[in-house]
Design an enzyme around this catalytic site. Structure first.
Site, mmCIF file in Angstrom:
data_model
loop_
_atom_site.group_PDB
_atom_site.id
_atom_site.type_symbol
_atom_site.label_atom_id
_atom_site.label_comp_id
_atom_site.label_asym_id
_atom_site.label_seq_id
_atom_site.Cartn_x
_atom_site.Cartn_y
_atom_site.Cartn_z
ATOM 1 N N SER A 1 18.137 31.341 42.036
ATOM 2 C CA SER A 1 18.457 32.492 41.187
ATOM 3 C C SER A 1 17.399 32.533 40.096
ATOM 4 O O SER A 1 17.139 31.517 39.437
ATOM 5 C CB SER A 1 19.836 32.311 40.541
ATOM 6 O OG SER A 1 19.911 33.096 39.360
ATOM 7 N N HIS B 1 17.465 34.898 44.977
ATOM 8 C CA HIS B 1 18.771 35.461 44.607
ATOM 9 C C HIS B 1 18.599 36.157 43.260
ATOM 10 O O HIS B 1 18.205 35.520 42.267
ATOM 11 C CB HIS B 1 19.789 34.319 44.506
ATOM 12 C CG HIS B 1 21.172 34.718 44.181
ATOM 13 N ND1 HIS B 1 22.103 35.092 45.118
ATOM 14 C CD2 HIS B 1 21.806 34.797 42.976
ATOM 15 C CE1 HIS B 1 23.251 35.370 44.509
ATOM 16 N NE2 HIS B 1 23.098 35.190 43.217
ATOM 17 N N ASP C 1 20.176 38.166 40.231
ATOM 18 C CA ASP C 1 21.479 38.410 39.579
ATOM 19 C C ASP C 1 21.445 39.635 38.682
ATOM 20 O O ASP C 1 20.947 39.572 37.555
ATOM 21 C CB ASP C 1 21.884 37.175 38.760
ATOM 22 C CG ASP C 1 22.329 36.042 39.658
ATOM 23 O OD1 ASP C 1 21.817 34.921 39.510
ATOM 24 O OD2 ASP C 1 23.194 36.294 40.521
ATOM 25 N N MET D 1 23.325 42.285 36.404
ATOM 26 C CA MET D 1 24.553 42.311 35.603
ATOM 27 C C MET D 1 24.558 43.542 34.702
ATOM 28 O O MET D 1 23.532 43.897 34.122
ATOM 29 C CB MET D 1 24.652 41.044 34.740
ATOM 30 C CG MET D 1 24.674 39.770 35.558
ATOM 31 S SD MET D 1 24.814 38.313 34.501
ATOM 32 C CE MET D 1 24.444 37.023 35.708
ATOM 33 N N HIS E 1 22.473 40.262 43.918
ATOM 34 C CA HIS E 1 23.896 39.970 43.664
ATOM 35 C C HIS E 1 24.336 40.910 42.562
ATOM 36 O O HIS E 1 23.984 40.716 41.394
ATOM 37 C CB HIS E 1 24.041 38.496 43.245
ATOM 38 C CG HIS E 1 25.434 38.107 42.879
ATOM 39 N ND1 HIS E 1 25.721 36.915 42.239
ATOM 40 C CD2 HIS E 1 26.608 38.739 43.038
ATOM 41 C CE1 HIS E 1 27.024 36.831 42.046
ATOM 42 N NE2 HIS E 1 27.594 37.940 42.511
ATOM 43 N N MET F 1 26.635 42.112 40.046
ATOM 44 C CA MET F 1 27.826 41.871 39.227
ATOM 45 C C MET F 1 27.997 43.098 38.352
ATOM 46 O O MET F 1 27.713 43.098 37.137
ATOM 47 C CB MET F 1 27.643 40.584 38.404
ATOM 48 C CG MET F 1 27.739 39.345 39.276
ATOM 49 S SD MET F 1 26.956 37.899 38.595
ATOM 50 C CE MET F 1 25.263 38.203 39.095
ATOM 51 N N MET G 1 31.915 32.220 44.599
ATOM 52 C CA MET G 1 31.473 31.881 43.250
ATOM 53 C C MET G 1 32.101 30.560 42.822
ATOM 54 O O MET G 1 33.331 30.387 42.907
ATOM 55 C CB MET G 1 31.848 32.990 42.262
ATOM 56 C CG MET G 1 31.120 34.312 42.481
ATOM 57 S SD MET G 1 29.323 34.143 42.459
ATOM 58 C CE MET G 1 29.069 33.639 40.759
ATOM 59 N N ASP H 1 27.663 29.886 44.947
ATOM 60 C CA ASP H 1 26.841 30.329 43.820
ATOM 61 C C ASP H 1 27.422 29.856 42.486
ATOM 62 O O ASP H 1 28.490 30.298 42.084
ATOM 63 C CB ASP H 1 26.780 31.864 43.838
ATOM 64 C CG ASP H 1 25.857 32.436 42.789
ATOM 65 O OD1 ASP H 1 25.777 33.672 42.692
ATOM 66 O OD2 ASP H 1 25.223 31.650 42.060
HETATM 67 C C1 DX5 Z 1 26.068 33.637 37.714
HETATM 68 C C2 DX5 Z 1 25.088 33.969 38.840
HETATM 69 C C3 DX5 Z 1 24.542 32.735 39.493
HETATM 70 C C4 DX5 Z 1 23.814 31.826 38.497
HETATM 71 C C5 DX5 Z 1 23.400 30.548 39.158
HETATM 72 O O1 DX5 Z 1 26.729 34.804 37.315
HETATM 73 O O2 DX5 Z 1 25.713 34.739 39.836
HETATM 74 O O3 DX5 Z 1 23.645 33.119 40.551
HETATM 75 O O4 DX5 Z 1 22.692 32.472 37.990
HETATM 76 O O5 DX5 Z 1 22.800 29.758 38.170
HETATM 77 P P1 DX5 Z 1 23.187 28.203 38.108
HETATM 78 O O6 DX5 Z 1 22.740 27.623 39.435
HETATM 79 O O7 DX5 Z 1 22.378 27.674 36.945
HETATM 80 O O8 DX5 Z 1 24.665 28.124 37.908
HETATM 81 ZN ZN ZN Z 2 24.476 35.078 41.649
#
Ligand code: DX5
Ligand code: ZN
Length: 222
Positions: A6, A31, A33, A35, A64, A66, A135, A173
């Protein structure tokens, strides 16, 4: 076990270089993220950054989302070069429509479940997805601690997929590192998102990836 860094905890001042370092170190996917500050209490980036990452690597990328009502952005993400889009089941009341739309855009479709969302919420969706994302932290931030009850959920989901002979990617994740990645794999995951375990202020990307691979190699030996 496929590894998907990520970029959330990467150094955004040199993002392209950070992506190239991870590719060179031998990861499998990236990956991304995304948001929206509403579904999760954080805002990260959108299609523009995803496109920049896709341009920086020959590896496949997954977004991903969110994000509330993610279907608003499917066309935009389809243009970025990502190969897969993962939506949160909690943000997608029209899940069948969302998954079918992703596939009609030529994208692989993934569905993610927050740590306490019952697996039953996605069981009917399994014939329409390429990946389930379990998750193991509350979404929103990198660097959080792995929630141990995720292991039992991974095991249960693995049993469901095997019983129904579904060759869907089972990705996990959040909070995954060299200490727990073996347990995640042995619970039945086929892919792991690794953020702070790859992009860390105290360890080079190359060394971090090597540690993760070493941990996985040990699980085979023992
Ligand atoms: C959290 C994300 C994850 C996160 C993973 O909301 O979906 O992908 O960035 O980071 P680590 O591996 O540091 O938990
Ligand atoms: Zn993620």
């Amino acid at each position: 076990m496929r590894l998907a860094p990520s970029i959330l905890t990467a150094d955004f001042a040199q993002l392209g270089e950070q992506v190239r370092q991870a590719e060179k170190a031998g990861v499998d996917w990236f990956h991304l993220d995304v948001m929206d500050g509403a579904f999760v209490p954080n805002i990260t980036f959108g299609p523009t950054v995803c496109q920049a990452v896709c341009r920086s690597t020959s590896l496949p990328c997954e977004a991903h989302l969110m994000v509330h009502q993610p279907e608003r952005f499917f066309e935009a993400f389809a243009q970025t070069g990502v190969k897969r889009v993962i939506v949160q089941v909690e943000a997608c009341p029209r899940l069948h429509f969302a998954l079918q739309t992703l596939r009609s855009l030529g994208l692989q479709a993934g569905v993610a479940l927050n740590p306490l969302t019952p697996l039953s919420m996605i069981e009917e969706a399994l014939p329409f997805v390429d990946l389930v994302l379990v998750m193991s932290v509350e979404p929103g931030f990198g660097g959080q601690r792995f929630i141990p009850t995720a292991l039992e959920r991974i095991r249960r989901l693995r049993q469901v997929l095997d019983a129904r002979r579904l060759s869907i990617e089972l990705e996990v994740d959040g909070g995954i590192n060299a200490d727990n990645i073996r347990a995640v794999r042995e619970a039945g995951a086929t892919m792991a998102v690794v953020g702070s375990a790859v992009y860390s202020p105290t360890c080079s990307v190359e060394a971090c990836v090597a540690m993760l691979r070493q941990a996985l190699a040990e699980s085979v030996a023992q």
